[in-house]
Design an enzyme around this catalytic site. Structure first.
Site, PDB file in Angstrom:
ATOM      1  N   GLY A  77     -15.249 -34.167 -75.251  1.00  0.00           N
ATOM      2  CA  GLY A  77     -15.739 -35.229 -74.367  1.00  0.00           C
ATOM      3  C   GLY A  77     -17.244 -35.130 -74.194  1.00  0.00           C
ATOM      4  N   THR A 106     -19.870 -37.035 -75.316  1.00  0.00           N
ATOM      5  CA  THR A 106     -20.756 -38.158 -75.624  1.00  0.00           C
ATOM      6  C   THR A 106     -21.333 -38.836 -74.384  1.00  0.00           C
ATOM      7  OG1 THR A 106     -18.872 -39.700 -75.700  1.00  0.00           O
ATOM      8  CG2 THR A 106     -19.534 -38.648 -77.772  1.00  0.00           C
ATOM      9  N   ARG A 107     -20.801 -38.520 -73.205  1.00  0.00           N
ATOM     10  CA  ARG A 107     -21.279 -39.177 -71.986  1.00  0.00           C
ATOM     11  C   ARG A 107     -21.317 -38.171 -70.843  1.00  0.00           C
ATOM     12  NH1 ARG A 107     -17.320 -42.425 -73.928  1.00  0.00           N
ATOM     13  NH2 ARG A 107     -15.892 -41.853 -72.255  1.00  0.00           N
ATOM     14  N   LEU A 160      -7.376 -35.630 -78.234  1.00  0.00           N
ATOM     15  CA  LEU A 160      -6.883 -34.377 -77.667  1.00  0.00           C
ATOM     16  C   LEU A 160      -5.427 -34.448 -77.229  1.00  0.00           C
ATOM     17  CD1 LEU A 160      -9.934 -33.145 -75.573  1.00  0.00           C
ATOM     18  CD2 LEU A 160      -9.364 -32.705 -77.955  1.00  0.00           C
ATOM     19  N   ASN A 177     -14.510 -30.150 -71.621  1.00  0.00           N
ATOM     20  CA  ASN A 177     -15.052 -31.124 -70.678  1.00  0.00           C
ATOM     21  C   ASN A 177     -14.252 -32.423 -70.639  1.00  0.00           C
ATOM     22  OD1 ASN A 177     -17.297 -32.422 -69.022  1.00  0.00           O
ATOM     23  ND2 ASN A 177     -17.272 -33.719 -70.838  1.00  0.00           N
ATOM     24  N   SER A 230     -12.538 -29.523 -61.064  1.00  0.00           N
ATOM     25  CA  SER A 230     -12.926 -30.533 -60.082  1.00  0.00           C
ATOM     26  C   SER A 230     -12.708 -30.015 -58.674  1.00  0.00           C
ATOM     27  CB  SER A 230     -12.105 -31.809 -60.277  1.00  0.00           C
ATOM     28  OG  SER A 230     -12.326 -32.721 -59.219  1.00  0.00           O
ATOM     29  N   TYR A 285      -4.657 -36.237 -61.847  1.00  0.00           N
ATOM     30  CA  TYR A 285      -5.971 -35.685 -62.197  1.00  0.00           C
ATOM     31  C   TYR A 285      -6.221 -34.376 -61.451  1.00  0.00           C
ATOM     32  CZ  TYR A 285     -11.069 -35.221 -62.356  1.00  0.00           C
ATOM     33  OH  TYR A 285     -12.341 -34.731 -62.507  1.00  0.00           O
ATOM     34  N   SER A 286      -6.080 -34.409 -60.132  1.00  0.00           N
ATOM     35  CA  SER A 286      -6.377 -33.223 -59.324  1.00  0.00           C
ATOM     36  C   SER A 286      -5.406 -32.087 -59.594  1.00  0.00           C
ATOM     37  CB  SER A 286      -6.359 -33.592 -57.839  1.00  0.00           C
ATOM     38  OG  SER A 286      -7.361 -34.537 -57.541  1.00  0.00           O
TER      39      SER A 286
END
Length: 237
Positions: free
Chosen positions: A9, A11-12, A54, A76, A131, A141-142
């Site tokens: 990840g 590229t940003r 991935l 990342n 995070s 996510y968390s």
């Protein structure tokens, strides 16, 4: 000798800032991304780029064709996977939402390290981006980030005898990323910034600096840790 650095990840946002930091140190940096423009985007910071999914074990396995040896792995890649299913949604929809969140934010990192574990050189480092949300896990996510940070502890025990360190970085609110799919509304931003002691959000460069430190010679006795980069939004003792 230049180190071989892999950043998923990359590229940003945090990944791009981290790639630029390693390139500035003279390292050979390979970044991955999903988009067709990953190679061109990577060249903008002096890195190489490859397109990688991935969530696909076969795609991750191709990393072994690109890397004979690796010194630093930065996990990342990740992010939110869309809004949760609406109230009353079927269990299949709920399961799909959670499985995708875990795949994107946890399983991909596990696959990358597993594919390259025997190619990690002594003196190397694995750094995973977690995070602050892991402290209040209530969504895919968390929860995945909490698991990522726990997995890092176990991995540190396994790789430690080979002189490879493993740590996680847990950012708070970072401005300048696409994590939220666009700018936050003013009230939400005020709330998140108001929780910090420094009175400002993090930048991708703030997090990148910590990642680079954890992969440096100055951090060789630091492993199995989660380093919080949140401006004091959550403190530890």
């Amino acid at each position: 000798m230049a180190r071989q650095v892999l950043i998923t990840g990359g590229t940003r946002g945090i990944g791009r800032a981290t790639a630029a930091r390693f390139v500035a140190l003279g390292d050979d940096v390979l970044v991955t991304g999903r988009g067709p423009d990953v190679a061109a985007t990577a060249r903008q910071v002096g890195a190489r780029g490859i397109r990688l999914d991935l969530e696909d074990p076969e795609s991750v396995g191709t990393l072994r064709d690109d890397l004979d040896a690796v010194d630093v792995v930065v996990n990342n890649a990740g992010g939110f996977v869309g809004p949760p299913p609406p109230a009353g949604a079927g269990l299949a929809d709920v399961a799909a939402h959670w499985h995708r969140g875990l795949a994107v934010n946890l399983v991909g990192a596990v696959l990358v390290v597993t594919a390259l574990e025997d190619r990690l050189r002594a003196g190397g480092a694995v750094v995973s981006v977690g995070s602050i949300g892991a402290e209040y896990a209530g969504n895919p996510y968390s929860v995945a980030k909490a698991a990522l940070q726990a997995w890092s502890v176990g991995l540190s025990e396994r790789l430690g005898p080979r002189d490879v360190t493993v740590n996680a970085v847990a950012p708070g609110y970072v401005e300048g990323t696409d994590l939220f799919g666009g700018p936050l509304d003013a009230e939400r931003r005020r709330t998140l910034v108001g929780r910090t002691s420094l009175g400002r959000p993090a930048t991708p460069e703030d997090v990148a600096g910590t990642v680079v430190f954890l992969a440096s010679a100055d951090a060789r006795h630091l492993t199995g840790q989660t380093v919080h980069v949140n401006g004091g939004a959550r403190t530890t003792r």
